[in-house]
Design a protein around this motif. Structure first.
Motif, short mmCIF file in Angstrom:
data_model
loop_
_atom_site.label_atom_id
_atom_site.label_comp_id
_atom_site.label_asym_id
_atom_site.label_seq_id
_atom_site.Cartn_x
_atom_site.Cartn_y
_atom_site.Cartn_z
N ALA A 55 2.02 1.85 -3.50
CA ALA A 55 0.93 2.43 -4.28
C ALA A 55 0.75 3.91 -3.98
O ALA A 55 0.54 4.72 -4.90
N LEU A 59 1.47 -1.96 -10.68
CA LEU A 59 1.73 -1.74 -9.25
C LEU A 59 0.45 -1.32 -8.53
O LEU A 59 0.17 -1.79 -7.41
N LEU A 60 -0.33 -0.46 -9.16
CA LEU A 60 -1.59 -0.04 -8.55
C LEU A 60 -2.60 -1.18 -8.51
O LEU A 60 -3.31 -1.36 -7.51
N LEU A 102 0.83 -1.20 0.00
CA LEU A 102 0.00 0.00 0.00
C LEU A 102 0.86 1.26 0.00
O LEU A 102 0.52 2.26 -0.64
N ALA A 142 -1.84 -3.43 -5.60
CA ALA A 142 -2.28 -2.88 -4.32
C ALA A 142 -3.80 -3.01 -4.17
O ALA A 142 -4.29 -3.42 -3.10
#
Length: 170
Positions: free
Chosen positions: A49, A87-88, A46, A91
């Motif tokens: 992100a 990557l987002l 997190l 998360a």
């Protein structure tokens, strides 16, 4: 600042990949040991992100003076966009998958809001999406690293922009 961001995220992502694969082997007993590693993984994920989102909001587009061929600039932009999107997605899928359990999602020890309820099918779907995103991320990283090394060995300025030192004779 961009160089520091790049290497901070790179090191964090590498650590997350190692931690993520390793923690799957941690036994469920004694209680709490496995949960502790999973919560650390979630917290770091997190945080990555949040850093990526902050960077996306703060960055300036540019580099019109880049001497690379147009197709290489486009390929680099597409790869970077896919890396950031992946990557987002990691998360979000990790967070939602964790929200679809009876356990709280802890961010460095602090409980985050639950956006779901105990829903095993939702948890499984998010876990599958998370794993697919990991494989996509690793594929994109191989391409990204190979291109960076190619530019570095060929003495291109793009390699120096991310902090790679100049090779002798280039």
């Amino acid at each position: 600042m961009t160089i520091a961001f790049h290497w901070l995220v790179a090191a964090s992502v590498a650590g997350q990949l190692v931690l993520g694969w390793w923690m799957r082997t941690v036994p469920k007993s004694p209680p709490g040991l496995r949960a502790g590693w999973f919560n650390l993984h979630k917290s770091i994920g997190l945080t990555i992100a949040l850093v990526v989102l902050a960077w996306l909001l703060a960055r300036r587009r540019g580099d019109a003076a880049d001497p690379l061929p147009r197709w290489q600039r486009i390929a680099a932009r597409v790869n970077h966009a896919l890396l950031l999107a992946t990557l987002l997605a990691l998360a979000v899928s990790g967070y939602l998958g964790s929200s679809f359990t009876a356990y709280p999602v802890l961010y460095f020890g602090r409980a985050l809001p639950q956006w779901g309820h105990d829903w095993p099918a939702g948890k499984e779907a998010m876990s599958t999406l998370h794993l697919l995103a990991v494989w996509l991320l690793m594929s994109l990283l191989v391409l990204h690293i190979a291109a960076a090394l190619w530019h570095w060995f060929n003495g291109h300025a793009s390699a120096r922009r991310i902090g790679l030192p100049r090779l002798r004779g280039s």
